[in-house]
Design a protein around this motif. Sequence first.
Motif, short mmCIF file in Angstrom:
data_model
loop_
_atom_site.label_atom_id
_atom_site.label_comp_id
_atom_site.label_asym_id
_atom_site.label_seq_id
_atom_site.Cartn_x
_atom_site.Cartn_y
_atom_site.Cartn_z
N GLY A 164 0.80 -1.23 -0.01
CA GLY A 164 0.05 0.11 0.00
C GLY A 164 0.81 1.23 0.01
N TYR A 165 1.86 1.24 -0.51
CA TYR A 165 3.10 2.58 -0.52
C TYR A 165 2.78 3.14 -1.82
CZ TYR A 165 5.47 -0.25 3.26
OH TYR A 165 5.54 -0.99 4.46
N GLU A 166 1.67 3.97 -1.80
CA GLU A 166 1.22 4.99 -2.86
C GLU A 166 2.54 5.88 -3.28
OE1 GLU A 166 -2.12 7.19 -2.44
OE2 GLU A 166 -2.97 5.66 -1.16
N LYS A 167 3.27 6.37 -2.74
CA LYS A 167 4.53 7.17 -3.27
C LYS A 167 5.55 6.33 -3.76
CE LYS A 167 3.79 11.08 0.03
NZ LYS A 167 4.24 11.80 1.12
N ILE A 168 5.68 5.22 -3.31
CA ILE A 168 6.77 4.43 -3.96
C ILE A 168 6.32 3.84 -5.19
CG2 ILE A 168 8.04 2.15 -3.51
CD1 ILE A 168 8.26 2.88 -0.72
N VAL A 169 5.07 3.50 -5.12
CA VAL A 169 4.54 2.91 -6.55
C VAL A 169 4.74 3.80 -7.64
CG1 VAL A 169 2.44 2.25 -7.70
CG2 VAL A 169 2.74 1.21 -5.55
N GLN A 170 4.22 5.20 -7.17
CA GLN A 170 4.54 6.34 -8.13
C GLN A 170 5.98 6.42 -8.66
OE1 GLN A 170 1.52 7.97 -9.85
NE2 GLN A 170 3.13 8.21 -11.06
N ILE A 171 6.90 6.58 -7.65
CA ILE A 171 8.24 6.59 -8.07
C ILE A 171 8.83 5.64 -9.01
CG2 ILE A 171 10.31 6.49 -7.11
CD1 ILE A 171 9.42 8.20 -4.48
N LEU A 172 8.56 4.34 -8.63
CA LEU A 172 8.98 3.26 -9.38
C LEU A 172 8.42 3.19 -10.69
CD1 LEU A 172 8.32 0.41 -6.91
CD2 LEU A 172 10.61 1.31 -7.91
N LEU A 173 6.79 3.76 -10.94
CA LEU A 173 6.51 3.73 -12.40
C LEU A 173 7.28 4.91 -13.18
CD1 LEU A 173 2.53 3.33 -11.42
CD2 LEU A 173 4.25 1.67 -12.97
N ASP A 174 7.47 6.05 -12.19
CA ASP A 174 8.17 7.18 -13.00
C ASP A 174 9.36 6.98 -13.43
OD1 ASP A 174 5.82 8.65 -12.51
OD2 ASP A 174 6.71 9.69 -10.51
N HIS A 175 10.14 5.93 -12.83
CA HIS A 175 11.11 5.44 -13.36
C HIS A 175 11.58 4.07 -14.04
CE1 HIS A 175 12.74 8.08 -9.84
NE2 HIS A 175 13.94 7.93 -10.55
N GLY A 176 10.24 3.87 -14.71
CA GLY A 176 10.17 3.07 -15.60
C GLY A 176 9.77 1.76 -15.34
N ALA A 177 9.23 1.51 -14.01
CA ALA A 177 8.84 -0.12 -13.61
C ALA A 177 7.72 -0.43 -14.69
CB ALA A 177 8.29 0.15 -12.37
N GLU A 178 7.97 -1.70 -15.08
CA GLU A 178 7.07 -2.54 -15.88
C GLU A 178 5.81 -2.89 -15.19
OE1 GLU A 178 4.72 -3.98 -18.63
OE2 GLU A 178 6.77 -2.89 -19.34
N VAL A 179 4.65 -2.14 -15.45
CA VAL A 179 3.37 -2.25 -14.78
C VAL A 179 2.56 -3.89 -14.67
CG1 VAL A 179 1.72 -1.35 -16.67
CG2 VAL A 179 1.30 -1.00 -14.12
N ASN A 180 3.04 -4.36 -15.89
CA ASN A 180 2.49 -5.60 -16.05
C ASN A 180 3.47 -6.56 -15.89
OD1 ASN A 180 -0.06 -4.94 -16.92
ND2 ASN A 180 0.64 -4.18 -18.49
N ALA A 181 4.74 -6.53 -15.24
CA ALA A 181 5.83 -7.66 -15.10
C ALA A 181 5.04 -8.75 -14.32
CB ALA A 181 6.97 -6.83 -14.26
N GLN A 182 5.33 -9.90 -14.55
CA GLN A 182 4.84 -11.02 -13.89
C GLN A 182 5.99 -11.74 -12.99
OE1 GLN A 182 1.59 -12.72 -14.68
NE2 GLN A 182 1.24 -10.78 -15.53
N GLY A 183 5.61 -12.44 -11.81
CA GLY A 183 6.18 -13.21 -10.97
C GLY A 183 5.79 -13.00 -9.81
N GLY A 184 6.33 -13.78 -8.86
CA GLY A 184 6.21 -13.67 -7.42
C GLY A 184 4.66 -14.29 -7.08
N GLU A 185 4.39 -14.26 -5.83
CA GLU A 185 3.24 -14.97 -5.22
C GLU A 185 2.04 -14.29 -5.74
OE1 GLU A 185 1.38 -15.11 -0.54
OE2 GLU A 185 3.69 -15.14 -1.00
N TYR A 186 1.95 -13.12 -6.12
CA TYR A 186 0.76 -12.37 -6.50
C TYR A 186 0.57 -12.21 -7.94
CZ TYR A 186 -0.36 -11.96 -1.76
OH TYR A 186 -0.47 -12.17 -0.42
N GLY A 187 1.55 -12.62 -8.90
CA GLY A 187 1.62 -12.78 -10.28
C GLY A 187 1.90 -11.29 -11.02
N CYS A 188 1.34 -10.12 -10.48
CA CYS A 188 1.50 -8.85 -11.11
C CYS A 188 1.24 -7.80 -9.75
CB CYS A 188 0.73 -8.63 -12.45
SG CYS A 188 -0.94 -8.59 -12.20
N ALA A 189 1.40 -6.46 -10.17
CA ALA A 189 1.14 -5.52 -9.02
C ALA A 189 -0.27 -5.37 -9.10
CB ALA A 189 1.78 -4.15 -9.53
N LEU A 190 -1.06 -5.33 -9.99
CA LEU A 190 -2.42 -5.06 -9.86
C LEU A 190 -3.07 -6.18 -9.07
CD1 LEU A 190 -4.79 -3.60 -10.89
CD2 LEU A 190 -5.15 -4.96 -12.68
N GLN A 191 -2.70 -7.28 -9.16
CA GLN A 191 -3.14 -8.39 -8.14
C GLN A 191 -2.76 -8.25 -6.97
OE1 GLN A 191 -1.85 -11.87 -10.55
NE2 GLN A 191 -3.71 -11.92 -11.60
#
Length: 83
Positions: A27-54
Amino acid sequence: MLLDRGAEVNAQGGRYGNALQAASFRGYEKIVQILLDHGAEVNAQGGEYGCALQAASSKGHEKIVQILLEHGAEVKAQGGECC
């Protein structure tokens, strides 16, 4: 600070798959925004939840879900142990 020093924004590994998924799950909104601003792939797969949206959806983080959708998160994405 880590991103400014060359950390790979899309590095994979760990329980959450990547930093964007971990921040979304927690639930870290500011960090999510910073990561996206730095080019984080919003649909990257992996991990326990599959993707950030899930990950964000599983914890009821509505604002993060909205941010991810605004950045092109795939609504029908599947994957992860929880999905």
